[in-house]
Design a protein around this motif. Sequence first.
Motif, PDB file in Angstrom:
ATOM      1  N   PHE A 157       0.816  -1.214   0.000  1.00 11.03           N
ATOM      2  CA  PHE A 157       0.000   0.000   0.000  1.00 11.03           C
ATOM      3  C   PHE A 157       0.853   1.270   0.000  1.00 11.03           C
ATOM      4  N   GLN A 158       2.139   1.112  -0.231  1.00  6.57           N
ATOM      5  CA  GLN A 158       3.077   2.238  -0.311  1.00  6.57           C
ATOM      6  C   GLN A 158       2.975   3.128   0.925  1.00  6.57           C
ATOM      7  N   GLN A 159       3.132   2.518   2.094  1.00  2.00           N
ATOM      8  CA  GLN A 159       2.968   3.250   3.343  1.00  2.00           C
ATOM      9  C   GLN A 159       4.278   3.548   4.055  1.00  2.00           C
ATOM     10  N   THR A 160       5.418   3.252   3.418  1.00  2.80           N
ATOM     11  CA  THR A 160       6.712   3.522   4.056  1.00  2.80           C
ATOM     12  C   THR A 160       7.586   4.445   3.230  1.00  2.80           C
ATOM     13  N   ALA A 161       7.057   5.049   2.172  1.00  2.00           N
ATOM     14  CA  ALA A 161       7.818   5.938   1.279  1.00  2.00           C
ATOM     15  C   ALA A 161       8.965   5.207   0.603  1.00  2.00           C
ATOM     16  N   ASP A 162       8.746   3.963   0.242  1.00  4.68           N
ATOM     17  CA  ASP A 162       9.773   3.185  -0.466  1.00  4.68           C
ATOM     18  C   ASP A 162      10.042   3.822  -1.824  1.00  4.68           C
ATOM     19  N   THR A 163      11.320   4.056  -2.111  1.00  7.92           N
ATOM     20  CA  THR A 163      11.678   4.803  -3.319  1.00  7.92           C
ATOM     21  C   THR A 163      11.847   3.924  -4.549  1.00  7.92           C
ATOM     22  N   ASP A 164      11.919   2.619  -4.372  1.00  7.56           N
ATOM     23  CA  ASP A 164      12.091   1.714  -5.517  1.00  7.56           C
ATOM     24  C   ASP A 164      11.172   0.519  -5.331  1.00  7.56           C
ATOM     25  N   LEU A 165      10.057   0.518  -6.048  1.00  2.00           N
ATOM     26  CA  LEU A 165       9.077  -0.553  -5.905  1.00  2.00           C
ATOM     27  C   LEU A 165       9.406  -1.757  -6.771  1.00  2.00           C
ATOM     28  N   SER A 166      10.405  -1.631  -7.634  1.00  2.06           N
ATOM     29  CA  SER A 166      10.716  -2.736  -8.552  1.00  2.06           C
ATOM     30  C   SER A 166      11.316  -3.932  -7.843  1.00  2.06           C
ATOM     31  N   ASN A 167      11.873  -3.726  -6.634  1.00  7.37           N
ATOM     32  CA  ASN A 167      12.481  -4.846  -5.908  1.00  7.37           C
ATOM     33  C   ASN A 167      11.639  -5.282  -4.709  1.00  7.37           C
ATOM     34  N   ASN A 168      10.367  -4.917  -4.721  1.00  3.35           N
ATOM     35  CA  ASN A 168       9.506  -5.212  -3.570  1.00  3.35           C
ATOM     36  C   ASN A 168       8.750  -6.524  -3.698  1.00  3.35           C
ATOM     37  N   ALA A 169       8.682  -7.106  -4.900  1.00  2.00           N
ATOM     38  CA  ALA A 169       7.852  -8.290  -5.114  1.00  2.00           C
ATOM     39  C   ALA A 169       8.709  -9.504  -5.435  1.00  2.00           C
ATOM     40  N   PHE A 170       8.215 -10.661  -5.048  1.00  2.00           N
ATOM     41  CA  PHE A 170       8.832 -11.927  -5.433  1.00  2.00           C
ATOM     42  C   PHE A 170       7.737 -12.963  -5.654  1.00  2.00           C
ATOM     43  N   PRO A 171       7.691 -13.531  -6.855  1.00  2.00           N
ATOM     44  CA  PRO A 171       8.558 -13.286  -8.016  1.00  2.00           C
ATOM     45  C   PRO A 171       8.455 -11.837  -8.473  1.00  2.00           C
ATOM     46  N   ARG A 172       9.491 -11.351  -9.193  1.00  2.64           N
ATOM     47  CA  ARG A 172       9.527  -9.970  -9.641  1.00  2.64           C
ATOM     48  C   ARG A 172       8.342  -9.669 -10.556  1.00  2.64           C
ATOM     49  N   GLN A 173       7.838  -8.434 -10.429  1.00  2.00           N
ATOM     50  CA  GLN A 173       6.718  -7.986 -11.250  1.00  2.00           C
ATOM     51  C   GLN A 173       7.163  -6.784 -12.066  1.00  2.00           C
ATOM     52  N   PRO A 174       7.003  -6.835 -13.388  1.00  2.00           N
ATOM     53  CA  PRO A 174       7.389  -5.671 -14.194  1.00  2.00           C
ATOM     54  C   PRO A 174       6.510  -4.473 -13.866  1.00  2.00           C
ATOM     55  N   ALA A 175       7.129  -3.289 -13.822  1.00  2.00           N
ATOM     56  CA  ALA A 175       6.380  -2.068 -13.527  1.00  2.00           C
ATOM     57  C   ALA A 175       5.639  -1.607 -14.773  1.00  2.00           C
ATOM     58  N   ALA A 176       4.318  -1.508 -14.665  1.00  3.89           N
ATOM     59  CA  ALA A 176       3.506  -1.075 -15.798  1.00  3.89           C
ATOM     60  C   ALA A 176       3.510   0.438 -15.881  1.00  3.89           C
ATOM     61  N   SER A 177       3.713   0.957 -17.074  1.00  6.49           N
ATOM     62  CA  SER A 177       3.687   2.395 -17.277  1.00  6.49           C
ATOM     63  C   SER A 177       3.352   2.673 -18.728  1.00  6.49           C
ATOM     64  N   ARG A 178       3.148   3.950 -19.033  1.00  6.84           N
ATOM     65  CA  ARG A 178       2.830   4.339 -20.403  1.00  6.84           C
ATOM     66  C   ARG A 178       3.533   5.653 -20.699  1.00  6.84           C
ATOM     67  N   PHE A 179       3.751   5.903 -21.981  1.00  4.30           N
ATOM     68  CA  PHE A 179       4.219   7.219 -22.365  1.00  4.30           C
ATOM     69  C   PHE A 179       3.159   7.870 -23.232  1.00  4.30           C
ATOM     70  N   GLU A 180       3.165   9.193 -23.255  1.00  7.99           N
ATOM     71  CA  GLU A 180       2.127   9.930 -23.948  1.00  7.99           C
ATOM     72  C   GLU A 180       2.745  10.775 -25.054  1.00  7.99           C
ATOM     73  N   LEU A 181       2.149  10.725 -26.231  1.00  8.55           N
ATOM     74  CA  LEU A 181       2.558  11.573 -27.331  1.00  8.55           C
ATOM     75  C   LEU A 181       1.775  12.878 -27.249  1.00  8.55           C
ATOM     76  N   PHE A 182       2.433  13.985 -27.500  1.00  7.00           N
ATOM     77  CA  PHE A 182       1.730  15.259 -27.398  1.00  7.00           C
ATOM     78  C   PHE A 182       2.322  16.259 -28.377  1.00  7.00           C
ATOM     79  N   GLN A 183       1.534  17.276 -28.630  1.00  8.00           N
ATOM     80  CA  GLN A 183       1.984  18.407 -29.428  1.00  8.00           C
ATOM     81  C   GLN A 183       2.165  19.591 -28.497  1.00  8.00           C
TER      82      GLN A 183
END
Length: 785
Positions: free
Chosen positions: A726-752
């Motif tokens: 629940f992100q309650q400790t201000a952890d700065t890197d969530l990529s190493n918090n899960a086992f088995p590892r879980q890829p971080a989902a994200s998106r990029f946005e195209l704009f003018q």
Amino acid sequence: MRRLLFVGLVLAVAGPQAASAQTTNSGTDKFAQLETMLPTPNSYRTASGAPGTDYWQQRADYDIKVTLDDAKQAISGRETITYTNLSPDVLPYLWVQLDQNILDKNSMTTATQVGQLQDKMSFQAVEGLLSDFDGGFKIESVTSKDGKALKTVTNHTMMRVDLPTPLRPHQSVSFNVKWHYNINDQLKISERSGYEFFPEDKNYLYEIAQFYPRMAVYSDNQGWQHKQFLGSGEFTLPFGDYKVSITAPADHIVGATGTLQNAAQVLSATQLKRFEQAKTAKKPVLIVSQDEAVKNESSRATGTKTWTYAAKNVRDFAWASSRKFIWDAMGISQNGKPVMCMSYYPKEGNPLWGQYSTQVVAHTIKTYSKFTIPYAYPVAISVHGPVGGMEYPMICFNGGRPEKDGTYSPERKYGMISVIIHEVGHNFFPMIINSDERQWTWMDEGLNSFVQFLTEQEWERNYPSRRGEPRNIAAYMATDKSLQTPIMINSESALQFGNNAYGKPATALNILRETVMGRELFDYAFKTYATRWAYKHPTPADFFRTMEDASAVDLDWFWRGWFYTTDHTDLSLESVKSYNASTRNPQVENARLQQQKAAAPQSITAQRNAEEIKQTLVEEKPELKDFYNDYNPLAVTPADQQRYTAMLSTLSEEQKQRLGDSQNFYELNLRNAGGLVMPVVLQMTYADNSQEIQTIPAEIWRKNNEQVTKVIVTKKPVISFVIDPFQQTADTDLSNNAFPRQPAASRFELFQQQQQAAPNPMQLQPKASASPMQKLEQKPVGSGN
């Protein structure tokens, strides 16, 4: 070879093996007590964090007469200060703060400002560099009670007043100061007070503070607090009673700290009637309506009025004045005492201010009183003007203005509500719980930002709070340490001031409340601190000690990590090993091993050999075979069964049952990558998709601050582990918090690239004859509507 009780299958391994719990820490023990860093307890301040039996503090009472020059935008005044020495010390001189001297042409602030020239610079930025505005105090005289001149020495923003006779313990001295100064234009020189000019109607709105020479604090823990005012470190002031007479243009409305003493002389009969109605109203009553304020904008009445206000047991005084003011009020009861919640604002603040300001004031007083101490002052005021947000006893100055068409973005709405909550909340921190802002900004801004967060969440569900949630501070804490300073640093030296003094301490307290201590223990301890130090001068040690004293929670590791270092939270789940208890039954265990062997993939060499080696020598010459060619080491022999039976005979019934247990054992290798020790909040997802949360106290790191191994036993098999779900400790890197590892989902946005600001959502709506906000009643009670 002896078979182990636990035979394990390694599900996944990433990173080094867990270190022994006895491994020596590479740096300072993060659980070392703070005793050597905190001041030694004494009869003034106890080891429990409470004021001691000999605690004392000084007192300063003021009688002030001040005049506002609306033609020249200037202040002139005279005051009598009565200073009472309640210390055990003899004082040969007194120190008085001259905070307006920050705007003196030769101020230390101007001389020490740093900056860079840019390829593109705003006119305002250049005007700031070229400004010749002289806003410092012009002290005309400092005299004794009988009118004799006193010797003074001015050192930038501090003035020493040498006393003819040293002031002994429990004696008082009165002296007079006469002064004047020029008021700054807030839109050109952004300071904590000043004026705003409205070119459309050629009127001024004044928010006035730091307008009088004020006594510095003399305390048991540091003597005189006369550190120079450079701009960031705010104000440290003693308590006292104030009587302030403010002479302003006759058509101005004046609001101030305290209660109005001569209402019958400065208010009309209609305004007095409305004010009385407001005391028991369920919603804000307009004392001065928008129509009346608009009419007043062009009145230009001649002459002046003098508004007299009185305030008891406050540490400061501020006021606001304008002929543009709309004024509304609503009375509430707080702990059985009436509190008038009021707002003063120009028409440019509507519709936002008419709908929200006074309601926010009332909500803030009620909520802060719940979490700290009952509000005991008779009024609480919010004034709208050019200042983004600034606080004084019973009155505060707040920004947040809608567009000229009356629309506003959600960011503007919630920003306005938040700044009012924050500044009204400052009545508690530091106006009542009177910490040293000049030295420790976080005791003022940080504690206040934390209760602001609680208050915002009680205003509206899922309120978009800027500070408080741990996830919101993680990005700052992950920045390069060279760009950060510890919370425990002087106000003028802090880097990234908002994050350091507001966001990080507010988040730390939220984590204490939700994750480390729990709400019950935290809330009780926090109220204990507020109660102990109401109308007194607490220090960081008093806060730290009280929070532990009232909760029985050792928090030295928390104060050390969060407040004294720039470490950050980054807990990593490096690996997980899965184990089950062996039955020791050869029939069961050998069959399991046989299945494992059969299921194991063939090596690439074995696969290729099967294709390329048509016949081995042993296959060609059967005479080379012997016993071992057909031997199966996993075949169960009578001797194996006999040994198993013999072993069973040595066990109790409970031990026999344990051999057949279906418990699942998991060995978790945890690493503290960020340096900040924190509780381990562990979420387990089982094979049936149910979940469980375990919170492991931070003391898990006490023997090894960097790496530990934790064994978890479950009845159901676990398919994944996640730290801090629940992100309650201000952890700065969530990529190493899960086992088995879980890829971080994200998106990029195209704009003018946009050339102009997008309209706010309200502006995109179809136009109606009148917006709901424009339909808000702007006529006072009793006007026939």
